[in-house]
Design a protein around this motif. Structure first.
Motif, short mmCIF file in Angstrom:
data_model
loop_
_atom_site.label_atom_id
_atom_site.label_comp_id
_atom_site.label_asym_id
_atom_site.label_seq_id
_atom_site.Cartn_x
_atom_site.Cartn_y
_atom_site.Cartn_z
N CYS A 65 0.69 -1.10 0.14
CA CYS A 65 -0.47 0.13 0.24
C CYS A 65 0.62 0.72 -0.29
O CYS A 65 1.56 0.86 0.14
N GLN A 66 0.34 2.08 -0.75
CA GLN A 66 1.17 3.86 -0.67
C GLN A 66 0.54 4.52 -0.04
O GLN A 66 -1.40 4.64 0.06
N VAL A 67 0.49 5.00 1.44
CA VAL A 67 -0.48 5.38 2.32
C VAL A 67 0.50 7.00 2.66
O VAL A 67 1.26 7.80 2.65
N GLY A 76 5.63 3.71 1.90
CA GLY A 76 5.45 2.38 1.47
C GLY A 76 4.81 1.13 3.23
O GLY A 76 5.69 0.97 3.35
N ILE A 77 3.49 -0.12 2.68
CA ILE A 77 3.41 -0.38 4.29
C ILE A 77 3.00 -1.68 3.28
O ILE A 77 1.62 -1.68 2.40
N LYS A 106 8.93 -1.14 13.79
CA LYS A 106 9.83 -0.84 13.61
C LYS A 106 9.75 -0.91 11.47
O LYS A 106 9.41 -1.16 11.35
N ARG A 107 11.13 0.01 11.17
CA ARG A 107 11.17 -0.18 9.53
C ARG A 107 11.22 -2.09 9.18
O ARG A 107 12.44 -2.10 9.61
N MET A 118 2.66 0.20 10.22
CA MET A 118 1.70 -0.70 9.91
C MET A 118 -0.03 -0.38 9.95
O MET A 118 -0.13 0.94 10.73
N ILE A 119 -1.10 -0.56 9.09
CA ILE A 119 -2.57 0.15 8.80
C ILE A 119 -2.51 -1.50 10.62
O ILE A 119 -2.71 -1.81 10.05
N CYS A 120 -3.63 -0.41 11.04
CA CYS A 120 -3.79 -1.30 12.06
C CYS A 120 -5.29 -1.62 12.19
O CYS A 120 -6.06 -0.51 11.85
N SER A 121 -5.50 -2.63 13.10
CA SER A 121 -7.11 -3.32 13.17
C SER A 121 -7.50 -2.25 14.57
O SER A 121 -6.63 -2.11 15.47
#
Length: 792
Positions: A65-67, A76-77, A106-107, A118-121
């Motif tokens: 994903c590009q965020v 990028g993630i 961390k990267r 990180m995209i979180c829940s």
């Protein structure tokens, strides 16, 4: 009652921090049970915008994903969530962020692709126990804003432990009203405007039980979007109040419940047949409930029904057959007032407890039905669309509760509180509480608001004055009176002494419920008719115990099931027996033992405790009460005790208790060993023992004579003892039973008893002739009284 502090402060915002606010609530009678953060600690999480999503080149389940984080070039993630999509606003934990559990971001490289966050829940942020994917934020969420600030997560969840009389505070509106009164701060209620009808769709309502439901409102709402997501702000308020978001219709009714205190329900209109009838259930009628259970209804239960069947248990739970689902487009909203007497205890009788029943049992403001209906309609239309029909109201005015008009006297206020209030203060406090006042000569006529079901007497109004004024500000005064003291009776029964004695003898104290299972009650004491509770906690606790053995046997069974092989339990408490129209509450002391006499050890041979081991404990209790010499042990039958191994304990000819081994059938029914031994004493009959008196010790030696006699097996030692003491007279100091023999050398119908007679005079040394004369009198008496023969 659990709610968000931030939500409360939207209604009323006193100049107090969280600690001061919660202290004030507790001091005013709204006890704060817990204060918890709305979210666990985390940092470095911002709102991101997913610009694009591409498959991972080396992992089928991963996406690149590009965020956009709002601070330059997109990052990028790598994300594994199936629901991530371009255009979403999402919470992003940036490099260096710390998540709950002290997890640091961390990267990293995932299958060769660099991931810069990180995209979180919701679960990863501690906002839910589990999540099916990432948390998707509203489309207008500001990119780059700190996520905690965006959701106002630096909030607190306050949980109140309300007493049953304060049902008016089972809502944010009710708590806000109290906080406003306590701090003299205005309450900002949300503006709720009537929603105009966009159609003529309506469902007719019939009140067949107006006393139980004097007001019922319903409204048709057609064409809603069943898949419309509940707004995140509403989900958060529900979560912080302890409720899980389910669907838009359910969430809105739950939200109104929390906000205004008015329980509501939404039916799937397509699943209803004809109009609505509020009626009593037909005996044996069945209703499939939302929780998956099927209730077999009784005739005393109020239900909501359509033309064919019951569709909801009124004020408790809706039915599964009319429940709102994913395909529901047309709703029927319900808002009603159910009389507390009609709902009280019904939920428990069906093994249920719901937020609705909790409120209706205690009393809901009968005037808020319309306001709640308009609020729910506006929220639903704003979220899921739809066209509303007119509000259909069925009302039985004579059956609606009317607040009482109470006479409040100035002199009575000072008498109860020990504090004089001026008229302006009384008027100010009660007016801010929503009460209507009319001045009269010696005080006021006061009418409480409809929501205050707890204000029924003059003293209740005075209590409100003291509560709002502040209990801590009421001066301490000491009553002046002539104090009469009464010394306790010297030979009164001392329960603490008995308790300590049993503890010293290896017993543990048990505390069990006074209400028990009817089935167990019948097993233990089938001859006594127990008192049935009108509103039992459950079917297993629905009658009052007539014996302490019911609870003790359950505790004994639980200990044995947990591999405790040696159990000694006692309990002191009341048993409840009906004597005609009167209920007798009798103080009792009971015990139960099973297992070895002594704990396992090398110095003694293991043997299970029997009836005589327990009898020794009971005799020690009677001796401590000073009445051991006045008690007789009579062989008798008891339904819970083994035939031939039970005795009735009597004092002055009146029964005071029982002792014996458990009945084999009762042991089998409860899966207990037959070696269980039981006793029970009526402690009220153990008082009034003779006062101990000193007797001078004899200066002269004692003489012992041993006798072996043969008597019938049915002769008890008590009869032998009475005969010996009567014949020996004052010279007998002690009688010792030191042997019982049954065997080949004695007739099978008889037994040999060996007695030791210890004789002593106070004025002389006994001669052989005097001792022989006493012995002869004893033998003659034994022959005459119990047909005894001297064994040679």
């Amino acid at each position: 009652m659990r709610f968000s502090e931030a939500w409360l402060r939207e209604w009323v915002d006193p100049p107090l921090d969280t600690q001061a606010l919660t202290d004030q609530l507790s001091l005013s009678g709204l006890e704060v049970d817990a204060v918890e953060p709305a979210a666990p600690a985390f940092s470095g999480v911002v709102v991101g915008h997913v610009q694009s999503v591409a498959p991972h080149p080396d992992a089928e389940k991963l996406r690149v994903c590009q965020v956009d984080l709002g601070d330059g070039e997109p990052i990028g993630i790598v994300c594994g969530a199936a629901n991530v999509a371009a255009g979403q606003r999402v919470p992003v934990a940036t490099v260096g962020a710390r998540l709950p559990g002290d997890f640091k971001i961390k990267r990293a490289k995932l299958r060769g692709v660099e991931s810069n966050g990180m995209i979180c829940s919701a679960s990863e942020l501690g906002l839910a126990e589990s999540s099916a994917g990432i948390l998707v934020l509203p489309a207008d969420a500001p990119v780059g804003e700190d996520f905690r600030a965006f959701l106002a997560l630096d909030d607190h969840c306050i949980e109140l432990d309300l007493t049953p009389d304060r049902a008016d505070c089972l809502s944010v509106a009710g708590v806000a009203r109290d906080v406003g009164v306590l701090n003299r701060v205005a309450v900002r209620e949300p503006r709720i405007e009537p929603v105009p009808a966009g159609s003529d769709d309506r469902v007719d309502v019939t009140l067949a039980a107006p006393a139980a439901c004097p007001r019922y409102l319903c409204r048709v709402l057609r064409g809603i979007d069943p898949r419309a997501p509940t707004p995140l702000w509403m989900q958060e308020r529900l979560r912080r109040s302890g409720l899980r978001p389910i669907s838009v219709a359910v969430d809105v009714t739950n939200y109104v419940l929390l906000e205004l205190g008015q329980p509501m329900h939404a039916f799937d209109l397509a699943k209803l047949d004809g109009g609505i009838e509020v009626r009593m259930a037909r005996d044996g009628e069945e209703l499939a409930l939302l929780n998956g259970d099927t209730a077999r209804l009784r005739a005393d239960s109020l239900v909501i029904a359509d033309a064919k069947r019951a569709v909801a248990l009124a004020g408790i739970m809706g039915g599964a057959d009319s429940a709102v689902g994913d395909a529901t487009r047309d709703l029927l909203l319900e808002s009603a007032f159910f009389a507390p007497a009609a709902i009280s205890g019904k939920a428990r009788s069906y093994g249920l407890h719901t937020d609705s029943s909790h409120r209706f049992e205690r009393g809901v403001d009968p005037t808020r039905c319309v306001l709640a209906m308009e609020r729910a309609t506006a929220l639903l239309q704003g979220i899921a669309g739809g066209t509303a029909g007119p509000v259909v109201a069925a009302v039985s005015e004579p059956d609606l509760p009317l607040p009482p008009t109470l006479h409040l006297r100035r002199a009575r206020i000072a008498q109860v509180l020990g504090l004089a209030f001026d008229d302006a203060a009384v008027t100010d406090i009660l007016s801010r509480l929503g009460m209507t006042l009319t001045a009269v000569g010696d005080g006021w006529q006061v009418t409480p608001p409809p929501a205050r079901f707890d204000v029924q007497l003059e003293v209740d109004v005075i209590a409100e004055l003291g509560r709002v004024h502040g209990y801590d500000r009421i001066p301490v005064t000491h009553a002046r009176s002539a104090a009469a003291t009464r010394a306790p009776l010297e030979m009164a029964y001392d329960p603490q002494r008995s308790r300590r004695l049993l503890l010293d003898r290896g017993y543990y104290e048990a505390v069990t419920y006074s209400f028990v299972s009817p089935e167990l009650q019948r097993l233990v004491d089938p001859d006594a008719a127990p008192l049935a509770l009108a509103n039992p906690l459950s079917a297993e606790l629905s009658v009052m115990r007539t014996s302490l053995w019911t609870g003790l046997l359950q505790a004994l069974r639980q200990n044995l099931a947990r591999q405790q092989t040696r159990v000694r339990l006692f309990e002191s408490g009341l048993r409840f027996r009906q004597a005609g129209a009167e209920l007798m509450q009798e103080p009792m002391l009971a015990g139960a033992i099973v297992g070895p006499v002594l704990p396992e050890q090398w110095g003694a041979v293991g043997a299970d405790a029997d009836l005589f081991d327990l009898k020794a404990d009971v005799e020690a209790l009677l001796a401590a009460a000073g009445c051991a010499g006045e008690v007789a042990w009579t062989a008798a039958a008891h339904p819970a005790l083994h035939p031939g191994q039970s005795a009735r304990i009597e004092r002055a000819g009146k029964p005071v208790g029982w002792l014996g081994s458990i009945h084999p059938s009762l042991a089998a029914a409860l899966d207990l060993p037959v070696s269980v031994q039981l006793f029970e004493l009526d402690t009220s009959a153990l008082s009034g023992a003779p006062r101990p008196a000193f007797a001078p010790l004899s200066k002269f030696p004692s003489i012992r004579r041993d006798l072996a006699i043969v008597v019938d097996r049915t002769v008890t030692f008590a009869r032998i003892e009475d005969s010996v003491r009567s014949a020996a007279g004052d010279l007998l100091r002690e009688l010792v039973l030191f042997d019982i023999y049954v065997g080949e050398k004695v007739d099978s119908s008889r037994k040999s008893i060996a007695l030791g007679l210890i004789l002593q005079a106070t004025s002389q040394t006994l001669t052989d002739d005097e001792v022989a004369a006493v012995t002869a009198r004893v033998l003659d008496a034994l022959r005459a009284d119990v047909n005894a023969q001297l064994r040679t």
